[in-house]
Design an enzyme around this catalytic site. Structure first.
Site, short mmCIF file in Angstrom:
data_model
loop_
_atom_site.label_atom_id
_atom_site.label_comp_id
_atom_site.label_asym_id
_atom_site.label_seq_id
_atom_site.Cartn_x
_atom_site.Cartn_y
_atom_site.Cartn_z
N ASP A 57 39.76 18.82 -46.18
CA ASP A 57 38.62 19.52 -46.79
C ASP A 57 38.97 20.80 -47.56
O ASP A 57 38.24 21.80 -47.46
CB ASP A 57 37.57 19.84 -45.72
CG ASP A 57 37.00 18.61 -45.06
OD1 ASP A 57 37.40 17.49 -45.43
OD2 ASP A 57 36.14 18.75 -44.17
N GLU A 114 34.71 16.60 -47.10
CA GLU A 114 33.42 16.45 -46.43
C GLU A 114 32.35 16.31 -47.49
O GLU A 114 32.31 17.07 -48.45
CB GLU A 114 33.12 17.68 -45.54
CG GLU A 114 31.81 17.52 -44.76
CD GLU A 114 31.56 18.66 -43.77
OE1 GLU A 114 32.46 19.51 -43.58
OE2 GLU A 114 30.45 18.69 -43.20
N LYS A 161 34.37 11.87 -46.10
CA LYS A 161 33.88 11.78 -44.73
C LYS A 161 32.52 12.46 -44.59
O LYS A 161 32.33 13.57 -45.09
CB LYS A 161 34.90 12.39 -43.76
CG LYS A 161 35.20 13.87 -43.98
CD LYS A 161 36.35 14.28 -43.07
CE LYS A 161 36.61 15.77 -43.03
NZ LYS A 161 35.53 16.62 -42.58
N VAL A 172 40.97 23.17 -43.75
CA VAL A 172 39.92 24.06 -43.25
C VAL A 172 38.75 23.25 -42.71
O VAL A 172 38.50 22.14 -43.15
CB VAL A 172 39.43 24.98 -44.39
CG1 VAL A 172 40.57 25.85 -44.88
CG2 VAL A 172 38.80 24.23 -45.55
N CYS A 212 36.51 21.27 -38.81
CA CYS A 212 36.98 19.95 -39.24
C CYS A 212 38.42 19.66 -38.84
O CYS A 212 38.77 18.51 -38.57
CB CYS A 212 36.76 19.79 -40.74
SG CYS A 212 35.00 19.70 -41.16
N GLN A 246 47.86 23.72 -22.24
CA GLN A 246 47.97 22.65 -21.24
C GLN A 246 49.02 21.61 -21.63
O GLN A 246 48.78 20.40 -21.58
CB GLN A 246 46.62 21.97 -21.03
CG GLN A 246 45.51 22.94 -20.59
CD GLN A 246 44.23 22.21 -20.25
OE1 GLN A 246 44.19 21.40 -19.34
NE2 GLN A 246 43.19 22.49 -21.02
N1 TIU Z 1 35.51 21.29 -43.31
C1 TIU Z 1 34.83 21.98 -42.40
O1 TIU Z 1 35.40 22.58 -41.49
N2 TIU Z 1 33.46 22.00 -42.57
C2 TIU Z 1 32.66 23.02 -42.10
O2 TIU Z 1 31.45 22.96 -42.20
N3 TIU Z 1 33.30 24.09 -41.55
C3 TIU Z 1 32.77 25.26 -41.12
O3 TIU Z 1 33.49 26.06 -40.54
N4 TIU Z 1 31.50 25.52 -41.37
#
Ligand code: TIU
Length: 223
Positions: free
Chosen positions: A27, A75, A132, A160, A165, A205
């Site tokens: 993403d 996303e 996705k 990110v 995600c 862990q």
């Molecule tokens: N790609 C992803 O992490 N989508 C999000 O909505 N992340 C947030 O931290 N909001």
């Protein structure tokens, strides 16, 4: 026989097999990373994510040079919103939500400029892009089938955000039997505490979900 590259990592060394290992970039989309995008519109500090661009560029170049599998995710949803759960649409009670007009087109809608991957990391022809609808890259996608068909059992996961995600995808991958290595400089969160804790949760862990390292260590091993 396949070669094995031992990568210094936490909680212990990751034994990387290049033929079985793919880079999965999560993403790295304009709306999350670019100044003036939807992420910044919500009040987030995009510099926390932008620091991952250069390390991801270097790691991506190393995977491409080594002839290894590279995959990208975005996303996003269908323009008719038929794959957008009503609960996700209304979450947060924001004035502007998924599907509405944002600063770079309709927010998180496939085909819109803001939903696409940033120029710096744009996929090359032949590198699969997984669109996705969820936070995890395995939910309602053909990612698992593609990885299995390619004989991939290990993933270097970057992108990110670390706690959303990336973490969700690493957990999904771990449950499906994939070994996941996360370079800490190639994942980013708008929130420093979530960056720290998101990585700790993965490697705690005995490496409950995976391993954590840094990209120079992977690049050095591949070159
Ligand atoms: N790609 C992803 O992490 N989508 C999000 O909505 N992340 C947030 O931290 N909001």
């Amino acid at each position: 026989m396949n070669s094995v590259l031992s990568i210094d990592a936490e909680p212990y060394a990751f034994e990387l097999v290049p033929e079985k290992c793919a880079l999965l970039i999560i993403d790295m989309q304009r709306d999350f990373l670019e100044p003036g995008g939807f992420g910044e519109m919500l009040g987030n500090d995009v510099s926390q994510l932008r620091r991952t661009i250069e390390p991801n560029k270097a790691l991506l170049a190393a995977f491409r040079k080594a002839g290894m599998t590279v995959m990208h995710t975005r996303e996003g949803h269908r323009p008719d919103l038929s794959d957008l759960p009503p609960a996700k649409k209304v979450r947060g009670h924001g004035a502007t939500t998924i599907g509405d007009i944002g600063p770079m087109g309709r927010i998180l809608i496939r085909g819109e400029p803001g939903q696409d991957i940033i120029d710096e990391l744009y996929p090359l022809p032949g590198e699969p892009i997984i669109d996705k609808p969820g936070k995890g890259a395995f939910f309602a996608t053909d990612l698992h089938a593609i990885l299995q068909n390619k004989g991939i059992t290990q993933l270097v996961v970057t992108g990110v955000t670390t706690e959303v995600c990336v973490n969700t995808t690493v957990r999904e991958a771990n449950d499906r039997g994939f070994e996941c290595l996360i370079p800490d400089d190639c994942v980013g969160s708008y929130f420093p505490i979530f960056q720290e804790m998101g990585l700790k949760m993965i490697k705690a862990q005995g490496g409950i979900f995976g391993w954590v390292t840094s990209s120079p260590k992977i690049i050095a091993a591949l070159s």
